[in-house]
Design an enzyme around this catalytic site. Structure first.
Site, short mmCIF file in Angstrom:
data_model
loop_
_atom_site.label_atom_id
_atom_site.label_comp_id
_atom_site.label_asym_id
_atom_site.label_seq_id
_atom_site.Cartn_x
_atom_site.Cartn_y
_atom_site.Cartn_z
N CYS A 183 -14.24 7.09 1.85
CA CYS A 183 -15.45 7.04 2.68
C CYS A 183 -15.97 5.62 2.75
CB CYS A 183 -16.51 7.97 2.10
SG CYS A 183 -18.08 7.90 3.00
N VAL A 236 0.81 -1.22 0.00
CA VAL A 236 0.00 0.00 0.00
C VAL A 236 0.85 1.26 0.00
CG1 VAL A 236 -1.91 -1.17 1.17
CG2 VAL A 236 -0.21 0.06 2.54
N CYS A 286 -19.89 6.05 0.84
CA CYS A 286 -20.05 6.37 -0.58
C CYS A 286 -18.82 6.05 -1.42
CB CYS A 286 -20.43 7.85 -0.75
SG CYS A 286 -19.09 9.02 -0.40
N HIS A 322 -4.62 -3.81 -2.10
CA HIS A 322 -5.01 -3.43 -0.73
C HIS A 322 -5.05 -1.93 -0.53
CE1 HIS A 322 -3.28 -7.64 0.31
NE2 HIS A 322 -4.52 -7.70 -0.14
#
Length: 259
Positions: free
Chosen positions: A136, A115, A139, A128
């Site tokens: 979020c 990551v 959403c 990942h």
């Protein structure tokens, strides 16, 4: 490259597999794990060194994040510690060499379990997520990090829908984004050779992608300094050693330029 006779022989076999795939214009995909970034100073996540003191990785699961302010604060603090480390270090030779392979057309895609964003964005599937972004939980809108410490006394809330914001990396128990997973599977399904670099394939996502390749009888070149949790099949090649050194040796063999 210095090393045992077995390493030299297997490196030669790996080179022949790569050359044959390149000669036939077959798709080659690289799957990378934590070991490719440890020389940059990024610890393997299993070491737990980035976790907020007093917590285990299992404490900071996605399910607990959603229901506990205390866990959300600890998760943010842990990710902030990791993000700050990523900001201070740089990609290493293994990253840049794989990038050179991709630019020169020797590999057609990179799927990473990391990551840190060290592979760049072009042609890379980050299974990942990426620690430099925030998403979020309601959403799925992506954005940048809030001010440091904003998560200590209050929740960090999405301005669009009011859902909880969370660093855009996959927590324990959290599903991989379906679009990201689809891209990874599509790359693997269409490849003729898989290059597994610095990964033990102990994480389920990597193991599942390897299984996808196995179903299509795709051979795998494992470049690793540690044990491999997967069974090595007859068509596979295992090259034991430092990933950067092995990749640079192959780069010189194929006269691939680093941009």
């Amino acid at each position: 490259m210095a090393g045992s006779m077995a390493t030299v022989v297997n490196l030669s076999r790996a080179g022949r597999l790569l050359m044959a795939a390149h000669g036939k214009d077959d798709r080659v995909v690289a799957l990378t794990g934590a070991g490719i970034s440890t020389p940059s100073g990024i610890p393997d996540y299993t070491a737990g060194t980035m976790i907020e003191p007093g917590y285990q990785a299992s404490d900071l699961s996605y399910g607990r994040f959603l229901v506990s302010k205390r866990i959300r604060s600890a998760y943010w603090a842990s990710c902030a510690r990791f993000r700050d480390l990523v900001d201070k270090v740089e990609p290493n030779v293994a990253h840049t060499t794989l990038g050179a392979f991709a630019t020169a057309g020797w590999i057609d895609g990179i799927v990473t379990q990391n990551v840190d964003g060290f592979h760049g964005a072009t042609g890379v599937v980050e299974l990942h997520g990426n620690i430099l972004s925030v998403r979020c939980t309601s959403c799925s809108e992506l954005g940048g990090w809030p001010d440091d410490g904003a998560w200590i006394n209050r929740d960090v809330i999405c301005p669009g829908c009011g859902g909880f914001l969370k660093p855009a990396v996959i927590a324990m128990g959290e599903n991989i984004d379906p679009l990201v997973w689809s891209k990874a599977v599509k790359l693997i399904d269409g490849c003729a050779l898989l290059l597994a670099v610095a990964t033990r394939l102990g994480v389920s996502s990597g193991a599942i992608l390897l299984a996808e390749a196995r179903r299509a009888d795709v051979p795998t070149i494992f470049i690793t300094q540690g044990e491999i949790t997967s069974t090595v099949l007859d068509g596979d090649v295992v090259v034991q050693g430092d990933a950067a050194e092995i990749l640079r040796t192959l780069q010189r063999l194929f006269a691939i330029r680093t941009s």
